[in-house]
Write a protein that holds these residues in place. Structure first.
Motif, mmCIF file in Angstrom:
data_model
loop_
_atom_site.group_PDB
_atom_site.id
_atom_site.type_symbol
_atom_site.label_atom_id
_atom_site.label_comp_id
_atom_site.label_asym_id
_atom_site.label_seq_id
_atom_site.Cartn_x
_atom_site.Cartn_y
_atom_site.Cartn_z
ATOM 1 N N THR A 1 33.004 -21.271 -15.124
ATOM 2 C CA THR A 1 33.683 -20.146 -14.484
ATOM 3 C C THR A 1 33.356 -20.104 -12.995
ATOM 4 O O THR A 1 34.224 -19.887 -12.156
ATOM 5 C CB THR A 1 33.293 -18.821 -15.155
ATOM 6 N N LYS A 2 32.091 -20.336 -12.671
ATOM 7 C CA LYS A 2 31.687 -20.374 -11.259
ATOM 8 C C LYS A 2 32.376 -21.525 -10.529
ATOM 9 O O LYS A 2 32.852 -21.362 -9.402
ATOM 10 C CB LYS A 2 30.175 -20.518 -11.143
ATOM 11 N N LEU A 3 32.429 -22.678 -11.157
ATOM 12 C CA LEU A 3 33.053 -23.843 -10.537
ATOM 13 C C LEU A 3 34.534 -23.595 -10.280
ATOM 14 O O LEU A 3 35.028 -23.840 -9.170
ATOM 15 C CB LEU A 3 32.880 -25.081 -11.422
ATOM 16 N N ILE A 4 35.251 -23.097 -11.271
ATOM 17 C CA ILE A 4 36.680 -22.826 -11.117
ATOM 18 C C ILE A 4 36.908 -21.784 -10.018
ATOM 19 O O ILE A 4 37.829 -21.915 -9.198
ATOM 20 C CB ILE A 4 37.296 -22.350 -12.453
ATOM 21 N N THR A 5 36.069 -20.776 -9.971
ATOM 22 C CA THR A 5 36.195 -19.747 -8.941
ATOM 23 C C THR A 5 36.008 -20.337 -7.550
ATOM 24 O O THR A 5 36.790 -20.061 -6.631
ATOM 25 C CB THR A 5 35.180 -18.620 -9.181
ATOM 26 N N LEU A 6 34.990 -21.164 -7.376
ATOM 27 C CA LEU A 6 34.757 -21.791 -6.070
ATOM 28 C C LEU A 6 35.898 -22.728 -5.685
ATOM 29 O O LEU A 6 36.324 -22.761 -4.523
ATOM 30 C CB LEU A 6 33.427 -22.545 -6.077
ATOM 31 N N LEU A 7 36.399 -23.488 -6.649
ATOM 32 C CA LEU A 7 37.526 -24.372 -6.355
ATOM 33 C C LEU A 7 38.748 -23.571 -5.915
ATOM 34 O O LEU A 7 39.428 -23.949 -4.949
ATOM 35 C CB LEU A 7 37.870 -25.220 -7.573
ATOM 36 N N MET A 8 39.025 -22.480 -6.593
ATOM 37 C CA MET A 8 40.191 -21.670 -6.237
ATOM 38 C C MET A 8 40.015 -21.000 -4.872
ATOM 39 O O MET A 8 40.945 -20.959 -4.071
ATOM 40 C CB MET A 8 40.465 -20.621 -7.314
ATOM 41 N N VAL A 9 38.825 -20.494 -4.598
ATOM 42 C CA VAL A 9 38.597 -19.794 -3.332
ATOM 43 C C VAL A 9 38.682 -20.751 -2.148
ATOM 44 O O VAL A 9 39.317 -20.456 -1.139
ATOM 45 C CB VAL A 9 37.229 -19.069 -3.356
ATOM 46 N N PHE A 10 38.062 -21.924 -2.262
ATOM 47 C CA PHE A 10 37.946 -22.808 -1.107
ATOM 48 C C PHE A 10 39.007 -23.911 -1.042
ATOM 49 O O PHE A 10 39.210 -24.484 0.029
ATOM 50 C CB PHE A 10 36.555 -23.443 -1.060
ATOM 51 N N ASN A 11 39.675 -24.224 -2.144
ATOM 52 C CA ASN A 11 40.584 -25.370 -2.144
ATOM 53 C C ASN A 11 42.028 -25.047 -2.511
ATOM 54 O O ASN A 11 42.881 -25.920 -2.415
ATOM 55 C CB ASN A 11 40.068 -26.440 -3.116
ATOM 56 N N SER A 12 42.314 -23.837 -2.932
ATOM 57 C CA SER A 12 43.656 -23.565 -3.453
ATOM 58 C C SER A 12 44.745 -23.609 -2.388
ATOM 59 O O SER A 12 45.870 -24.027 -2.673
ATOM 60 C CB SER A 12 43.690 -22.225 -4.189
#
Length: 85
Positions: free
Chosen positions: A21-32
């Motif tokens: 969940t943390k990984l997906i959140t970071l990917l969405m925040v910084f890479n989306s």
């Protein structure tokens, strides 16, 4: 440690949230944003190539935009680090 004038990003965490969940959140925040732009550009290019009959008008060619989105979502920070030297 040293004093700074401002903080660009503050990350906090808890021990209850799963690592995925943390990984997906970071990917969405910084890479989306970059992922969206890559998906849009690849989809438009693929559409033009399909209309021009350079690519076949088949279902598998419609996946190029999705693949670009996932690749950039997962690897945008590495791509940026390599390309912005």
């Amino acid at each position: 440690s040293q004093a700074v004038d401002s903080i660009d990003v503050f990350l906090s965490h808890d021990w209850e949230t799963s690592r995925w969940t943390k990984l997906i959140t970071l990917l969405m925040v910084f890479n989306s944003r970059a992922s969206f732009i890559a998906c849009l550009l690849v989809s438009v290019l693929t559409s033009f190539l399909r209309v021009a009959q350079v690519l076949p008008d088949e279902l598998w060619t419609a996946c190029f935009g999705h693949i670009a989105f996932l690749v950039v979502l997962c690897f945008w920070q590495r791509i940026r680090r390599i390309s912005c030297r």
